[in-house]
Write an enzyme that holds these catalytic residues in place. Structure first.
Site, PDB file in Angstrom:
ATOM      1  N   GLU A 163     -12.590   5.550  -5.619  1.00  0.00           N
ATOM      2  CA  GLU A 163     -11.229   5.850  -5.139  1.00  0.00           C
ATOM      3  C   GLU A 163     -10.462   6.665  -6.170  1.00  0.00           C
ATOM      4  OE1 GLU A 163     -10.256   4.353  -1.981  1.00  0.00           O
ATOM      5  OE2 GLU A 163      -8.772   5.948  -2.201  1.00  0.00           O
ATOM      6  N   ASP A 164      -9.827   7.713  -5.714  1.00  0.00           N
ATOM      7  CA  ASP A 164      -8.843   8.470  -6.499  1.00  0.00           C
ATOM      8  C   ASP A 164      -9.353   8.959  -7.849  1.00  0.00           C
ATOM      9  OD1 ASP A 164      -7.365   7.990  -4.267  1.00  0.00           O
ATOM     10  OD2 ASP A 164      -5.664   7.066  -5.268  1.00  0.00           O
ATOM     11  N   ASP A 224     -14.064   6.931  -0.708  1.00  0.00           N
ATOM     12  CA  ASP A 224     -13.048   6.763   0.325  1.00  0.00           C
ATOM     13  C   ASP A 224     -12.257   8.045   0.571  1.00  0.00           C
ATOM     14  OD1 ASP A 224     -11.480   5.259   2.115  1.00  0.00           O
ATOM     15  OD2 ASP A 224      -9.962   4.945   0.576  1.00  0.00           O
ATOM     16  N   ASP A 225     -11.970   8.804  -0.489  1.00  0.00           N
ATOM     17  CA  ASP A 225     -11.126   9.990  -0.323  1.00  0.00           C
ATOM     18  C   ASP A 225     -11.853  11.108   0.406  1.00  0.00           C
ATOM     19  OD1 ASP A 225      -8.738   9.055  -1.781  1.00  0.00           O
ATOM     20  OD2 ASP A 225     -10.200   8.847  -3.387  1.00  0.00           O
ATOM     21  N   ARG A 283      -6.501  10.755 -10.321  1.00  0.00           N
ATOM     22  CA  ARG A 283      -5.767  11.420  -9.221  1.00  0.00           C
ATOM     23  C   ARG A 283      -5.279  10.316  -8.300  1.00  0.00           C
ATOM     24  NH1 ARG A 283      -5.628  10.563  -4.392  1.00  0.00           N
ATOM     25  NH2 ARG A 283      -7.507  11.421  -3.460  1.00  0.00           N
ATOM     26  N   ALA A 343     -10.223  15.455  -0.507  1.00  0.00           N
ATOM     27  CA  ALA A 343      -9.860  15.018   0.839  1.00  0.00           C
ATOM     28  C   ALA A 343      -9.950  16.189   1.828  1.00  0.00           C
ATOM     29  CB  ALA A 343      -8.458  14.425   0.817  1.00  0.00           C
ATOM     30  N   ASN A 345      -0.153  11.675   0.361  1.00  0.00           N
ATOM     31  CA  ASN A 345       0.554  10.428   0.023  1.00  0.00           C
ATOM     32  C   ASN A 345       1.125  10.517  -1.378  1.00  0.00           C
ATOM     33  OD1 ASN A 345      -0.243   9.025   2.416  1.00  0.00           O
ATOM     34  ND2 ASN A 345      -2.287   8.882   1.542  1.00  0.00           N
ATOM     35  N   TYR A 360       0.883  -1.181   0.000  1.00  0.00           N
ATOM     36  CA  TYR A 360       0.000   0.000   0.000  1.00  0.00           C
ATOM     37  C   TYR A 360       0.913   1.222   0.000  1.00  0.00           C
ATOM     38  CZ  TYR A 360      -3.944   2.853   1.754  1.00  0.00           C
ATOM     39  OH  TYR A 360      -4.909   3.796   1.921  1.00  0.00           O
ATOM     40  N   ASN A 405      -4.424   7.423   8.045  1.00  0.00           N
ATOM     41  CA  ASN A 405      -4.712   6.940   6.689  1.00  0.00           C
ATOM     42  C   ASN A 405      -6.058   6.223   6.706  1.00  0.00           C
ATOM     43  OD1 ASN A 405      -4.709   5.034   4.324  1.00  0.00           O
ATOM     44  ND2 ASN A 405      -2.822   6.164   3.956  1.00  0.00           N
ATOM     45  N   LYS A 414      -5.924  -1.502  -2.227  1.00  0.00           N
ATOM     46  CA  LYS A 414      -6.996  -1.260  -1.236  1.00  0.00           C
ATOM     47  C   LYS A 414      -7.737  -2.566  -0.948  1.00  0.00           C
ATOM     48  CE  LYS A 414      -7.043   3.428  -0.884  1.00  0.00           C
ATOM     49  NZ  LYS A 414      -7.183   4.283   0.279  1.00  0.00           N
TER      50      LYS A 414
HETATM   51  N1  LIG Z   1      -4.179  10.214   4.479  1.00  0.00           N
HETATM   52  C1  LIG Z   1      -5.176   9.735   3.771  1.00  0.00           C
HETATM   53  O1  LIG Z   1      -5.849   8.774   4.162  1.00  0.00           O
HETATM   54  C2  LIG Z   1      -5.515  10.374   2.474  1.00  0.00           C
HETATM   55  C3  LIG Z   1      -4.674  11.251   1.863  1.00  0.00           C
HETATM   56  N2  LIG Z   1      -5.009  11.814   0.670  1.00  0.00           N
HETATM   57  C4  LIG Z   1      -4.005  12.655   0.040  1.00  0.00           C
HETATM   58  O2  LIG Z   1      -4.449  13.985  -0.017  1.00  0.00           O
HETATM   59  C5  LIG Z   1      -3.875  14.612  -1.144  1.00  0.00           C
HETATM   60  C6  LIG Z   1      -4.960  15.406  -1.845  1.00  0.00           C
HETATM   61  O3  LIG Z   1      -5.971  14.544  -2.306  1.00  0.00           O
HETATM   62  P1  LIG Z   1      -7.316  15.156  -2.940  1.00  0.00           P
HETATM   63  O4  LIG Z   1      -7.890  16.178  -2.044  1.00  0.00           O
HETATM   64  O5  LIG Z   1      -8.187  14.053  -3.328  1.00  0.00           O
HETATM   65  O6  LIG Z   1      -6.715  15.844  -4.249  1.00  0.00           O
HETATM   66  P2  LIG Z   1      -7.280  17.075  -5.027  1.00  0.00           P
HETATM   67  O7  LIG Z   1      -6.550  17.146  -6.301  1.00  0.00           O
HETATM   68  O8  LIG Z   1      -8.771  17.028  -5.032  1.00  0.00           O
HETATM   69  O9  LIG Z   1      -6.870  18.332  -4.099  1.00  0.00           O
HETATM   70  C7  LIG Z   1      -5.585  18.846  -3.965  1.00  0.00           C
HETATM   71  C8  LIG Z   1      -5.696  20.241  -3.384  1.00  0.00           C
HETATM   72  O10 LIG Z   1      -4.392  20.757  -3.149  1.00  0.00           O
HETATM   73  C9  LIG Z   1      -4.304  22.044  -3.702  1.00  0.00           C
HETATM   74  N3  LIG Z   1      -2.950  22.311  -4.161  1.00  0.00           N
HETATM   75  C10 LIG Z   1      -2.257  21.645  -5.113  1.00  0.00           C
HETATM   76  N4  LIG Z   1      -1.073  22.245  -5.307  1.00  0.00           N
HETATM   77  C11 LIG Z   1      -1.008  23.280  -4.450  1.00  0.00           C
HETATM   78  C12 LIG Z   1      -0.047  24.298  -4.192  1.00  0.00           C
HETATM   79  N5  LIG Z   1       1.117  24.344  -4.855  1.00  0.00           N
HETATM   80  N6  LIG Z   1      -0.329  25.222  -3.248  1.00  0.00           N
HETATM   81  C13 LIG Z   1      -1.493  25.174  -2.600  1.00  0.00           C
HETATM   82  N7  LIG Z   1      -2.444  24.260  -2.800  1.00  0.00           N
HETATM   83  C14 LIG Z   1      -2.203  23.322  -3.712  1.00  0.00           C
HETATM   84  C15 LIG Z   1      -5.267  22.068  -4.865  1.00  0.00           C
HETATM   85  O11 LIG Z   1      -5.687  23.395  -5.170  1.00  0.00           O
HETATM   86  C16 LIG Z   1      -6.404  21.238  -4.298  1.00  0.00           C
HETATM   87  O12 LIG Z   1      -7.250  22.071  -3.534  1.00  0.00           O
HETATM   88  C17 LIG Z   1      -3.236  13.501  -1.985  1.00  0.00           C
HETATM   89  O13 LIG Z   1      -1.841  13.552  -1.810  1.00  0.00           O
HETATM   90  C18 LIG Z   1      -3.763  12.237  -1.394  1.00  0.00           C
HETATM   91  O14 LIG Z   1      -2.813  11.205  -1.432  1.00  0.00           O
HETATM   92  C19 LIG Z   1      -6.217  11.596   0.063  1.00  0.00           C
HETATM   93  C20 LIG Z   1      -7.096  10.720   0.619  1.00  0.00           C
HETATM   94  C21 LIG Z   1      -6.774   9.981   1.831  1.00  0.00           C
HETATM   95  C1  LIG Z   2      -4.948   7.046   1.080  1.00  0.00           C
HETATM   96  C2  LIG Z   2      -5.670   7.503  -0.073  1.00  0.00           C
HETATM   97  O1  LIG Z   2      -6.793   7.097  -0.293  1.00  0.00           O
HETATM   98  C3  LIG Z   2      -5.081   8.478  -0.943  1.00  0.00           C
HETATM   99  O2  LIG Z   2      -3.992   8.960  -0.661  1.00  0.00           O
HETATM  100  O3  LIG Z   2      -5.721   8.791  -1.951  1.00  0.00           O
HETATM  101 MG   LIG Z   3      -7.438   7.514  -2.262  1.00  0.00          MG
END
Ligand SMILES: NC(=O)C1=CN([C@@H]2O[C@H](COP(=O)(O)OP(=O)(O)OC[C@H]3O[C@@H](n4cnc5c(N)ncnc54)[C@H](O)[C@@H]3O)[C@@H](O)[C@H]2O)C=CC1
Ligand SMILES: CC(=O)C(=O)O
Ligand SMILES: [Mg+2]
Length: 524
Positions: free
Chosen positions: A190-191, A211-212, A101, A248, A355, A48, A399, A119
């Site tokens: 997802e993603d 999930d996100d 994504r 997220a 991530n 993962y 996570n 997953k």
């Molecule tokens: N810890 C966990 O369980 C999870 C972590 N994530 C992580 O969260 C991150 C974002 O995922 P999503 O929200 O789905 O993606 P997304 O693409 O929907 O959102 C990304 C956000 O970051 C902002 N962004 C990007 N570059 C930027 C910059 N240079 N300066 C300021 N803001 C910036 C964008 O404007 C957007 O609002 C990913 O890395 C993903 O791996 C997502 C889901 C679960």
């Molecule tokens: C953990 C997860 O779902 C993500 O980073 O998109």
């Molecule tokens: Mg995800």
């Protein structure tokens, strides 16, 4: 088992370890899951995040065998018949992506298949869904990543991503086909780059969740409940800055709003405790750009015309107690920002959740060093424990892997009609109560990952109880069980790789020999 661990140790790079484990899963599924269940903390980073991120980037290069179902846009009109190709007769759950994504790595097209595969491996290992009953599903809806078009090994179609209208029509057909073939199937989105329309469209008509948005919201809320307790700062005094206002970020913020409301704030008071930052800076009503719908709820109207661009300035302006990273920008929580969080707070809550590890907004070591060892910390990908000032500190891993297996398991067992926001909230509360007294004593935000199967039982029970309360359960005989009886029922329904007959020593030995031969061949 020992032979496999020894073989794994011989692999020098993370991606070699990943392919070794994939081969094992494809040749002796029960042995693979036994290995994972017995070595959860060591092996989840390999199957993962973070290593699955590298695997997706290299998916075409490392491809050996089909591990899921790919459905292409050109299959529209025939999705039901394509689904018939899946060899297993029974499917209880699917994880579906369009690869647009993948983690924080951007649009990887069909190379995103590593995510449904990874997953679902966790569904099997952490929640005991049977390996025969899962469907990893990747939709080839085109990709705007032109590098993939130029890659001769890329197996997806070389066309622009389809329009939102085309995507909706395609997903309508897919959802109907999946539910017709496998009634009651749980569908995890997802993603997807823009997952909000699908969630809104299907959440009341299918047994599905995102999930996100929702899984992440739940897991982070559970961590925040414990973190807020640890800071001893009253709920109504917390102020949260979110770096990242995507699916997220907004999912997490909304989930915490719900918690603040349950703690006595009005919804408007709760909403105003959040400041979201995206590529253009602080999200405000008068910034001059057209805000995406999902950002409007948190958009500020109290900035007196001031537009703040950088995170450092937003931190000075808000003086946050909580700093969340869901931005995909590795290292954006720099020394200055972390120092300021440490100066402003006795116990700053710092969650770099992006991530894989390369995208984490800061490391555990950075967070601790730059706040004088006072950070209340959780990250999306795992970091090692840290020796600091003569003490050993353990980071939390915020996570969604802590909740999605239990959410899916609960929904499957009670035959939930839908997966509601209340069921997601119940999963967060259940997770927050799953820590042992020893874990709480050590100020951990999340339970030991090695106990994840026990945790999934608690999360599944919370989800089932809420489905029952809302009258959305179809397995009504579970209503009469006490909590202890329900836990036992859940446990007995969980796949246990150690109980599988095929896990006999000669099979293990055969796999080890095969690997040795393969190693020998690759060294020629
Ligand atoms: N810890 C966990 O369980 C999870 C972590 N994530 C992580 O969260 C991150 C974002 O995922 P999503 O929200 O789905 O993606 P997304 O693409 O929907 O959102 C990304 C956000 O970051 C902002 N962004 C990007 N570059 C930027 C910059 N240079 N300066 C300021 N803001 C910036 C964008 O404007 C957007 O609002 C990913 O890395 C993903 O791996 C997502 C889901 C679960
Ligand atoms: C953990 C997860 O779902 C993500 O980073 O998109
Ligand atoms: Mg995800």
């Amino acid at each position: 088992m020992h032979a496999c661990l020894a073989q794994l140790a011989l692999k020098t790079s993370p991606i070699e370890k990943y392919t070794y484990l994939s081969d094992l899963r494809n040749t002796n599924v029960h042995l693979f899951y036994r290995l994972v269940v017995d070595n959860m903390k060591d092996l989840t980073p390999l199957i993962y995040t973070p290593v699955v991120g590298e695997a997706c980037i290299k998916w075409s290069e490392i491809y050996r065998q089909p591990e899921g179902l790919y459905i292409s846009y050109s299959d529209r009109g025939n999705i039901a018949s394509v689904i018939q190709n899946w060899p297993q007769p029974k499917v209880e759950i699917t994880v579906v992506t369009d690869g647009s994504r993948i983690l924080g790595l951007g649009d990887l097209g069909i190379n995103g298949m590593g995510i449904p595969v990874g997953k679902l491996a966790l569904y099997i290992a952490c929640a005991g869904i049977h390996p025969d009953n899962v469907l990893p599903l990747t939709l080839d809806l085109g990709t705007n990543n032109k590098q993939l078009w130029d890659d001769p090994l890329y197996m997806g179609s070389r066309r622009e991503k389809i329009t939102p209208e085309e995507e909706q029509e395609f997903l309508d057909e897919l959802m109907a086909a999946l539910s017709e073939k496998w009634p009651g199937i749980v569908i995890q989105f997802e993603d997807f780059k823009n997952p909000f329309p699908a969630l809104a469209r299907y959440r009341d008509t299918f047994t599905c969740f995102n999930d996100d948005i929702q899984g992440t919201g739940s897991v982070v809320l559970a961590g925040v409940i414990s973190a807020v307790r640890e800071t001893k700062v009253p709920v109504k005094e917390h102020r949260a800055v979110f770096m990242g206002a995507g699916s997220a970020g907004v999912g997490v913020a909304k989930q915490i709003v719900e918690y603040f409301v349950k703690e006595g704030l009005t919804e408007d008071e709760a909403r105003r405790r959040f400041w979201l930052v995206d590529t253009k800076g602080l999200v405000t009503n008068d910034r001059g750009d057209k805000l995406a719908d999902h950002k409007i709820y948190f958009s500020r109207d109290d900035n007196d015309g001031r537009q703040i661009k950088s995170l450092a300035e937003v931190v000075e302006y808000v003086k946050p107690t909580i700093l969340m990273g869901l931005s995909t920008i590795g290292g954006i929580f720099d020394e200055h920002i972390l120092n300021r969080m440490g100066e402003m707070n006795e116990s700053p809550i710092i969650f770099p959740l992006s991530n894989p590890s390369s995208k984490s907004e800061c490391t555990y070591e950075e967070a601790m060093r730059h706040t004088g060892g006072r950070a209340v910390f959780a990250s999306g990908s795992p970091f090692p424990s840290l020796d600091y000032n003569g003490k050993t500190y353990c980071p939390g891993q915020g996570n969604n892997m802590y909740v999605f297996p239990g959410i899916g398991l609960g929904a499957i067992l009670c035959k939930a009609v839908n997966i509601t926001q209340e069921m997601i909230y119940a999963s967060a509360v259940s997770l927050s109560t799953s820590l042992t007294p020893e874990e709480t004593e050590k100020n951990w935000l999340y339970p030991d990952i090695n106990r994840i199967r026990d945790v999934s039982v608690i999360v599944a029970r919370g989800v089932i109880r809420m489905a029952q309360e809302q009258g959305l359960d179809r397995e009504i005989m579970l209503r009469d069980l006490s909590d202890a009886e329900l836990d036992r029922y859940i446990q007995t329904r969980m796949y246990d790789p150690k109980a599988e007959k095929s896990l006999v020593e000669h099979e293990i030995a055969a796999f080890a020999t095969k690997q040795q031969q393969a190693n020998g061949a690759s060294h020629l």
